[in-house]
Write a protein that holds these residues in place. Structure first.
Motif, mmCIF file in Angstrom:
data_model
loop_
_atom_site.group_PDB
_atom_site.id
_atom_site.type_symbol
_atom_site.label_atom_id
_atom_site.label_comp_id
_atom_site.label_asym_id
_atom_site.label_seq_id
_atom_site.Cartn_x
_atom_site.Cartn_y
_atom_site.Cartn_z
ATOM 1 N N GLU B 298 12.860 69.351 44.829
ATOM 2 C CA GLU B 298 11.540 69.860 45.174
ATOM 3 C C GLU B 298 11.224 69.388 46.583
ATOM 4 N N LEU B 299 10.927 70.325 47.430
ATOM 5 C CA LEU B 299 10.563 69.938 48.791
ATOM 6 C C LEU B 299 9.263 69.172 48.710
ATOM 7 N N ARG B 300 9.235 68.071 49.368
ATOM 8 C CA ARG B 300 8.067 67.229 49.219
ATOM 9 C C ARG B 300 7.090 67.372 50.373
ATOM 10 N N VAL B 301 5.847 67.427 50.022
ATOM 11 C CA VAL B 301 4.791 67.344 51.012
ATOM 12 C C VAL B 301 4.141 65.991 50.815
ATOM 13 N N VAL B 302 4.092 65.216 51.869
ATOM 14 C CA VAL B 302 3.556 63.872 51.766
ATOM 15 C C VAL B 302 2.359 63.769 52.696
ATOM 16 N N SER B 303 1.312 63.183 52.216
ATOM 17 C CA SER B 303 0.148 62.980 53.072
ATOM 18 C C SER B 303 0.433 61.825 54.016
ATOM 19 N N SER B 304 -0.144 61.879 55.210
ATOM 20 C CA SER B 304 0.117 60.811 56.165
ATOM 21 C C SER B 304 -0.444 59.490 55.662
ATOM 22 N N ASP B 305 -1.277 59.525 54.632
ATOM 23 C CA ASP B 305 -1.857 58.313 54.054
ATOM 24 C C ASP B 305 -0.943 57.640 53.043
ATOM 25 N N ASP B 306 0.108 58.357 52.629
ATOM 26 C CA ASP B 306 0.992 57.793 51.606
ATOM 27 C C ASP B 306 2.142 57.013 52.222
ATOM 28 N N ASP B 307 2.567 55.969 51.517
ATOM 29 C CA ASP B 307 3.838 55.343 51.851
ATOM 30 C C ASP B 307 4.923 56.357 51.524
ATOM 31 N N ILE B 308 6.033 56.296 52.257
ATOM 32 C CA ILE B 308 7.149 57.176 51.931
ATOM 33 C C ILE B 308 8.251 56.325 51.347
ATOM 34 N N PRO B 358 6.120 52.445 55.628
ATOM 35 C CA PRO B 358 4.672 52.364 55.416
ATOM 36 C C PRO B 358 3.955 53.653 55.788
ATOM 37 N N ALA B 359 2.817 53.869 55.172
ATOM 38 C CA ALA B 359 2.016 55.054 55.464
ATOM 39 C C ALA B 359 1.722 55.117 56.963
ATOM 40 N N ARG B 360 1.576 56.281 57.479
ATOM 41 C CA ARG B 360 1.193 56.522 58.884
ATOM 42 C C ARG B 360 2.233 56.020 59.878
ATOM 43 N N SER B 389 14.179 67.946 52.732
ATOM 44 C CA SER B 389 13.229 67.853 53.828
ATOM 45 C C SER B 389 11.886 67.451 53.264
ATOM 46 N N LEU B 390 11.133 66.789 54.100
ATOM 47 C CA LEU B 390 9.792 66.467 53.655
ATOM 48 C C LEU B 390 8.828 66.725 54.788
ATOM 49 N N GLU B 391 7.656 67.130 54.424
ATOM 50 C CA GLU B 391 6.671 67.396 55.449
ATOM 51 C C GLU B 391 5.538 66.403 55.316
ATOM 52 N N ILE B 392 5.188 65.840 56.449
ATOM 53 C CA ILE B 392 4.037 64.943 56.463
ATOM 54 C C ILE B 392 2.860 65.737 56.980
ATOM 55 N N ILE B 393 1.808 65.786 56.215
ATOM 56 C CA ILE B 393 0.663 66.570 56.658
ATOM 57 C C ILE B 393 -0.493 65.645 56.998
ATOM 58 N N PRO B 394 -1.315 66.063 57.918
ATOM 59 C CA PRO B 394 -2.282 65.125 58.498
ATOM 60 C C PRO B 394 -3.487 64.832 57.616
ATOM 61 N N VAL B 395 -3.743 63.579 57.426
ATOM 62 C CA VAL B 395 -5.015 63.099 56.882
ATOM 63 C C VAL B 395 -5.323 61.886 57.734
#
Lengths: 315, 430
Positions: B298-308, B358-360, B389-395
């Motif tokens: 599953e392609l992951r979308v990660v918020s910029s607030d999350d640890d990866i 770490p996040a951000r 692939s993973l996408e970091i989206i802005p928060v």
């Protein structure tokens, strides 16, 4: 997620087919009104649908005439940029071909000329349309593949690309024609009134080559092996067409069959109008050639248009 | 009164893809190959006569890049189309800009469309800047008179006055892109269709382009805009459309569509189907990779607030001494970061290696993952790239720079940025 209420489209209620048709019709009338007022430049309505690209096709081509001009100009400009011999090449090639053909067919094989026409002039008058034909054929057949980046990124009637490359061949033709004029001066040969028909025969030569060119260029987009066919046709055609000799040397009973080669009609026509009364046209063969030209033109355009819509997916 | 300029009804675009079934056979006999080629040749010849598309391979699969997409766009709207790679965004733009025709459904467009699917379409390297402006303008649908009128403006925008009569093949890539965008930016169609164009050029120029886009939008033109850069989409588009696997799943105000995009997960399966590794190291099999507890299929979308947190699991078939696991992140082919654990002995059996950023740490954007292991002493390794692939989206919070450009993200407190008085004043002061 909680914010999925307003913006989800499970089954769109707007999709009432009848209602949409009404809307389309209504907007069509507003567009004509706008067009009559003449201020809003392009209130045009475009409908995209499978198999729909046909409509307005020729109007579209007219609309893109500036693109045609600029692509033609680009091809001509690029051809002579950063080349040393450039234009000289357009002179050397026909000149040497003329010399060789004159020696082989005129001197060694001792084929007769038309009436009292000097053999070099006879050869040159046949070479003019032949180089025009082969030039358009080879330039146009690679044009779509060569412009793949345009085709996959911008819309315009695809017919613009191969036809614009024909202009390059016409420029070379102009150079060759000037050489023929010099040659005529050299031999003191004066053409008569029939030369007035030359533009018509130039047009015929262009049409005769555009037909097969469109067909092959469309095929070339799908099957790249067709690009190897063109050099073969060009090489082969030079000998089966009456370039180095007069078509009068072909035995009478074969001349009608010979007319199946569309270039025969074109070359005979050129000789008829350039060489004054010395060269005669074999009319039944000429009519047959015209028929073949018309068929290829119709077939080429038809095939091109039928496959044009899928070019972007295939190139 | 309806002011709908683009209306799409049940739009669909199908592609046919060929597969070679033979690849799945364990070995191939020459006889089979010859037999198959002859059969294929016969098939091609038949297709040729019928004027059909030739597809390589003997198993043909249908693939719907777009399916049953319906929407309306009104005059003056600036619409951002978002979705994962392969969701059908580019196909949609291609259909709307008439490059390819839809397989089913229909679109009604009112007005002149100009499409900008690439910067510098049709630029010819041998021609000069001046010549290319005219060429590119004509290709994008401008008339000669129109280009003439805007010529000076275009040149000024591109900042290439001095090089107008130089062939563009001698331009720096930055100049090339600036000139190309300048021509495009001066188009004045009623509907503008833009794809990914902002992905090029340096940061300054990207800003300038975004500004220009904003202007175009303010001038009351309809703009359709596709970008992977969700940050820039959200700043200039008030309306959004979200595509997933060829379907339109959301259509509405940009902020809502974006928040739905963030919620996208599971079953969004596209691209990168297999974990493939290569290298001389035997005995270590990596069987699964997961990001924040989700399998990579599953392609992951990660918020910029999350640890990866990246987990690598597998099995060791034998004891391996001095083994070190690595995980690396790539951004557009550039390796951003690699982290290892210390060389340690790996006992036979299941293993799990985990690495957490770490996040951000990174700016929003798309990243791909590589992982592997290496025996330090023997220099044997196993390595796989493009595993997912993973996408970091802005928060963003106030603590961070909300500008999305770049790759590395540092907290403001770590970066010393301060204004100083000019040197001359400084001397006078002391």
């Amino acid at each position: 997620m909680s914010t999925t209420s307003s913006n989800v489209l499970p089954a769109d209620p707007r999709m009432n087919v009848l209602g949409d048709h009404k809307v389309t019709a209504a907007s069509a009338t507003t567009s004509t009104q706008a067009a009559m007022k003449g201020d809003e430049p392009s209130q045009l309505i475009t409908i995209l649908e499978a198999g729909r690209a046909e409509r307005n096709y020729w109007r579209d081509i007219w609309h893109y005439r500036e693109l045609f001009a600029i692509l033609a100009w680009r091809d001509v400009a690029v051809r002579y940029k950063q080349t040393v011999i450039g234009v000289a090449w357009a002179i050397v090639r026909p000149f040497l071909t003329m010399v060789v053909f004159t020696i082989i067919f005129g001197q060694i094989a001792k084929l007769p000329s038309d009436g009292s026409v000097p053999y070099p002039i006879l050869v040159f008058a046949g070479m003019l349309p032949w180089f025009l034909f082969s030039g358009i054929l080879s330039e146009a057949s690679n044009s779509l593949v060569g412009n793949a980046n345009l085709i996959s990124k911008v819309y315009f009637p695809r017919l613009v690309i191969p036809t614009a490359t024909a202009v390059v061949a016409l420029v070379d033709f102009a150079v060759n024609f000037a050489m023929l004029a010099l040659l005529m001066v050299w031999f003191g040969f004066v053409p008569n009134w029939q030369i007035l028909f030359l533009p018509a025969f130039i047009a015929l030569a262009v049409l005769a080559s555009i037909g097969p060119a469109l067909w092959i260029t469309a095929l070339n987009v799908r099957y790249r092996d067709f690009r190897y066919i063109i050099p073969f046709i060009v090489q082969f055609g030079l000998y089966v067409s009456p370039v180095g000799f007069s078509s009068a040397v072909v035995p009478e009973q074969w001349r009608l069959l010979y007319g199946l080669n569309p270039v025969v009609g074109v070359i005979d026509g050129f000789r008829w109008c350039l060489l004054g009364g010395e060269s005669q046209i074999y009319w039944p063969g000429f009519a047959l050639s015209l028929g073949v030209v018309a068929f290829f033109l119709w077939f080429g355009i038809r095939y091109f248009r039928a496959t044009e819509r899928t070019f972007a997916d295939m190139v | 009164m309806s002011d709908v300029v683009i209306r799409a009804e049940h739009l669909g675009k199908r592609y046919l893809i060929g597969h070679q079934s033979a690849e799945r056979e364990r070995y191939t006999a020459l006889r089979d190959v010859i037999g198959r080629s002859l059969k294929g040749l016969g098939q091609s010849a038949l297709d040729l006569v019928r004027g059909r598309q030739i597809i390589a391979g003997d198993e043909i699969e249908e693939f719907w890049a777009l399916r049953d997409v319906s929407f309306e766009i009104r005059r003056g709207e600036v619409v951002g189309i978002i979705g994962r790679n392969g969701a059908g965004k580019s196909t949609l733009l291609k259909v709307l800009s008439r490059i390819t025709e839809p397989t089913e459904g229909r679109v009604t467009i009112k007005g002149r469309v100009a499409s900008l699917l690439e910067v510098g379409t049709g630029f010819h390297p041998e021609l000069t800047g001046r010549e290319n402006i005219y060429l590119n303008g004509a290709i994008l649908g401008m008339t000669r008179a129109e280009i003439k009128r805007k010529f000076d403006e275009i040149v000024a925008f591109a900042e290439v006055e001095k090089f107008l009569d130089t062939p563009v093949k001698r331009y720096s890539s930055g100049m090339y892109v600036r000139l190309a965008f300048a021509v495009a930016a001066h188009l004045e169609p009623e509907i503008l269709v833009v794809d990914e164009v902002l992905a090029v050029g340096d940061a300054d120029f990207q800003k300038k382009c975004l500004g220009k886009m904003g202007e175009v939008a303010k001038a009351g033109r309809t703009v359709l805009f596709v970008s992977h850069n969700t940050g820039s989409v959200s700043t200039i588009c008030e309306k959004g459309m979200l595509l997933r696997a060829g379907n339109l799943i959301a259509d509405g105000p940009m902020s809502e569509v974006l928040s739905q995009y963030r919620g996208l997960k599971q079953s969004d399966v596209t691209a990168m189907p297999h974990l493939q590794f290569r290298g001389p190291l035997r005995g270590v099999r990596i069987t699964s990779i997961e990001i924040n507890g989700h399998p990579t299929a599953e392609l992951r979308v990660v918020s910029s607030d999350d640890d990866i947190s990246i987990g690598v699991r597998g099995r060791a078939d034998e004891d391996i001494a001095n083994l070190r696991f690595s995980v690396a992140l790539f951004h557009r082919g550039l390796r951003i970061v690699t982290c290892h654990d210390g060389p340690e002995n790996l006992p036979v059996g299941e293993f799990e290696f985990r690495c957490t950023f770490p996040a951000r740490s990174f700016r929003p954007g798309e990243y791909t993952l590589a992982a592997g292991a290496r025996r330090v002493a023997g220099d044997e390794w196993v390595w796989g790239t493009d595993l997912c692939s993973l996408e970091i989206i802005p928060v963003w919070g106030a603590e961070y720079d909300s500008d999305d450009i770049g790759i590395v993200n540092l907290p403001r407190r770590l970066v010393r940025s301060k204004r100083y008085a000019p040197v001359g004043n400084d001397q006078a002061g002391r």
